[in-house]
Write an enzyme that holds these catalytic residues in place. Structure first.
Site, PDB file in Angstrom:
ATOM      1  CD  GLU A 293      -4.473  11.198 -14.520  1.00 21.14           C
ATOM      2  OE1 GLU A 293      -3.592  10.676 -13.824  1.00 21.14           O
ATOM      3  OE2 GLU A 293      -4.338  11.914 -15.723  1.00 21.14           O
ATOM      4  N   GLY A 295      -7.534   5.075  -9.107  1.00 21.37           N
ATOM      5  CA  GLY A 295      -7.266   3.806  -9.220  1.00 21.37           C
ATOM      6  C   GLY A 295      -7.609   3.055  -7.998  1.00 21.37           C
ATOM      7  NE  ARG A 332      -0.262  -2.290  -2.638  1.00 16.78           N
ATOM      8  CZ  ARG A 332      -0.724  -1.983  -1.468  1.00 16.78           C
ATOM      9  NH1 ARG A 332      -1.077  -3.039  -0.534  1.00 16.78           N
ATOM     10  NH2 ARG A 332      -0.084  -0.957  -0.897  1.00 16.78           N
ATOM     11  CE1 TYR A 336       5.296   0.016  -4.386  1.00 13.32           C
ATOM     12  CE2 TYR A 336       3.520  -1.088  -3.944  1.00 13.32           C
ATOM     13  CZ  TYR A 336       4.238  -0.466  -4.694  1.00 13.32           C
ATOM     14  OH  TYR A 336       3.833  -0.131  -6.108  1.00 13.32           O
ATOM     15  CB  CYS A 362      13.139 -20.010  -4.297  1.00 13.11           C
ATOM     16  SG  CYS A 362      12.064 -21.736  -4.597  1.00 13.11           S
TER      17      CYS A 362
HETATM   18  C1  LIG Z   1      -0.892   5.179 -10.710  1.00  7.63           C
HETATM   19  C2  LIG Z   1      -1.551   6.433 -11.309  1.00  7.63           C
HETATM   20  C3  LIG Z   1      -2.749   6.703 -11.115  1.00  7.63           C
HETATM   21  C4  LIG Z   1      -3.743   6.446 -10.020  1.00  7.63           C
HETATM   22  O1  LIG Z   1      -3.089   6.185  -8.897  1.00  7.63           O
HETATM   23  P1  LIG Z   1      -4.050   5.768  -7.671  1.00  7.63           P
HETATM   24  O2  LIG Z   1      -3.017   5.982  -6.369  1.00  7.63           O
HETATM   25  O3  LIG Z   1      -4.357   4.162  -7.818  1.00  7.63           O
HETATM   26  O4  LIG Z   1      -5.257   6.449  -7.506  1.00  7.63           O
HETATM   27  C5  LIG Z   1      -3.317   8.074 -11.433  1.00  7.63           C
HETATM   28  N1  LIG Z   1      -2.530   8.620 -12.554  1.00  7.63           N
HETATM   29  C6  LIG Z   1      -1.220   8.294 -12.835  1.00  7.63           C
HETATM   30  C7  LIG Z   1      -0.488   9.257 -14.054  1.00  7.63           C
HETATM   31  C8  LIG Z   1      -0.855   7.221 -12.424  1.00  7.63           C
HETATM   32  O5  LIG Z   1       0.381   6.855 -12.949  1.00  7.63           O
END
Ligand SMILES: *Cc1c(COP(=O)(O)O)cnc(C)c1O
Length: 439
Positions: A293, A295, A332, A336, A362
């Protein structure tokens, strides 16, 4: 955070290069043209870069039984989802809204996995009705809720349990999710009990096991350590007669914002499958399907935030450049203390000074970059690099600022507006002044 940074380092993002006139371009299109047509602040994404980043995973996975999912929360624009759906991506979602986005963009429900600690009963019902691939259950209580919802709908819910492998992903504490102090997943020592309960529930069908240990991970070891713990659990489950059809190893692979050197997708998948082969050769069962998964690693380096210098405020102690992008557009840095490279779109016309780039919001936390050596003049265009992930998707309307526009640049260097800039009517659309205050 780093004390002193020059903006003139090598561009980590290959799509964003200077042309012969020294103008920063996205796949050949000068970003100054994008700002002329669409204004600022605007997110600009390279279609080619998104596709190539995704294909690096599918190529690394070729010949292996895998599904590469795209974690929507990194960037959930319909245009981006559509692009990845056409590439055969699966999707990792964390809300009903994200489910609806995948469907609206033409993605397939049976390639969706649903993560998140706090799914509501309505969200679970919608996911079951849509026919998603798997619900990643994060607690014993959620398992009961899923079973009950599926029972009411007269269906069987495909689930995996998200376990918390208690691994330090060595990343920022706010984006670390696989430690036992984090709210995510089922603790390893409870997982077997919850699986046994799942097996006893007629409206539940156990599909697999899931873990996701954090984000912006820049070494292999945490992934492999987590996998080893997941495999040890899989063995205990097999002994209890519980079969897993898939292993979901989550996302979290980092990108280069500055000097980071995260493993390449090929290196990560090779290491994962080497560990799996090692495990499997002493087992009789076939290797389960492996899900990921990702992102950030798919979209992070495919986008920039284009912004203009509104005003310069130099002083004895500190030079502030006030830009038209703010923490509501790119959260971000405020959230962070994240570092993003900054580039002038056109060559500098003045001598460099050390600047803090701040927005008009502000809040003192409203900064985008600090201590950057740049030759800034009022009106200059800037590109905030590596802003394709967790940029627009985390944006808000704080200070009643309309959200930025989003532009996708295709392989021929043509710009396509994929989200228009918000207007005042978008801000107040859902609001009402109650009758008794109208007088
Ligand atoms: C945020 C998230 C991702 C993706 O994380 P990346 O760092 O963007 O690859 C994958 N799985 C779950 C459950 C997430 O919460």
């Amino acid at each position: 955070m780093k004390p002193q940074i020059s903006s003139s380092g090598p561009l980590a993002q290959t799509a964003f290069q200077r042309n012969g006139a020294g103008l920063l371009c996205c796949d050949g299109l000068p970003l100054s043209e994008v700002s002329k047509t669409f204004g600022t602040p605007t997110y600009v994404y390279s279609e080619r870069t998104i596709v190539e980043a995704f294909q690096r995973f599918t190529q690394a996975a070729s010949g292996r039984n895998t599904l590469i999912c795209y974690a929507l929360k990194a960037n959930s624009s319909l245009g981006v989802i559509r692009l990845l759906a056409a590439q055969g991506a699966g999707f990792d979602i964390v809300s009903l809204g994200e489910l609806q986005r995948v469907i609206a963009a033409g993605g397939q429900a049976d390639r969706i996995v649903f993560s998140g600690v706090g799914k509501t009963q309505a969200e679970i019902a919608a996911a079951l009705q849509a026919g998603i691939k798997c619900i990643n259950v994060e607690s014993a209580a959620e398992l009961e809720m899923v079973a009950q919802t599926a029972g009411q709908l007269n269906t069987v819910a495909p689930i995996s349990l998200r376990v918390n492998p208690d691994i330090d992903a060595q990343t920022h504490p706010y984006i670390s999710t696989g430690l036992k102090d984090n709210k995510f997943g089922i603790p390893m020592d409870q997982a077997e009990t919850v699986y046994r309960r799942a097996q006893a529930l007629p409206s539940i069908s156990i599909q697999g096991i899931d873990c996701h240990i954090g984000s912006q991970i820049t070494s292999l070891a945490p992934f492999i350590d987590a996998l080893s713990r997941v495999l040890a659990l899989a063995d205990r489950l097999a002994a209890a007669g519980i079969t897993l059809h898939h292993l979901d190893l989550g996302g979290g692979l980092g990108i280069c914002y500055d000097q980071e050197t995260p493993p390449a997708p090929q290196a990560l998948l090779d290491a994962v499958f080497a560990r799996l082969a090692d495990w499997q050769h002493t087992r009789a069962t076939p290797l389960p399907e492996v899900l990921f998964e990702f992102g950030r690693a798919i979209v992070g380096n495919a986008g920039v935030l284009l912004t203009r210098v509104e005003l310069l405020k130099p002083s004895e102690h500190k030079n502030f450049a006030i830009i038209d992008a703010a923490m509501n557009d790119l959260m971000r840095p405020a959230l962070y203390e994240a570092w993003h490279a900054v580039e002038l779109v056109a060559p500098a016309t003045t001598n460099t000074k050390r600047w803090d780039l701040v927005g008009p919001v502000c809040e003192s936390g409203d900064w985008i970059a600090r201590d950057r050596e740049l030759g800034l003049a009022q009106g200059d265009l800037l590109a905030i690099l590596s802003a394709g992930a967790y940029g627009m998707s985390m944006s808000s309307n704080y200070n009643s600022r309309p959200r930025a526009a989003e532009v996708l640049v295709d392989r021929e260097g043509r710009a396509h507006l994929i989200r228009r800039r918000e207007e005042f009517s978008d801000l107040i659309g859902p609001e009402r002044i109650p009758d008794h205050l109208r007088g």
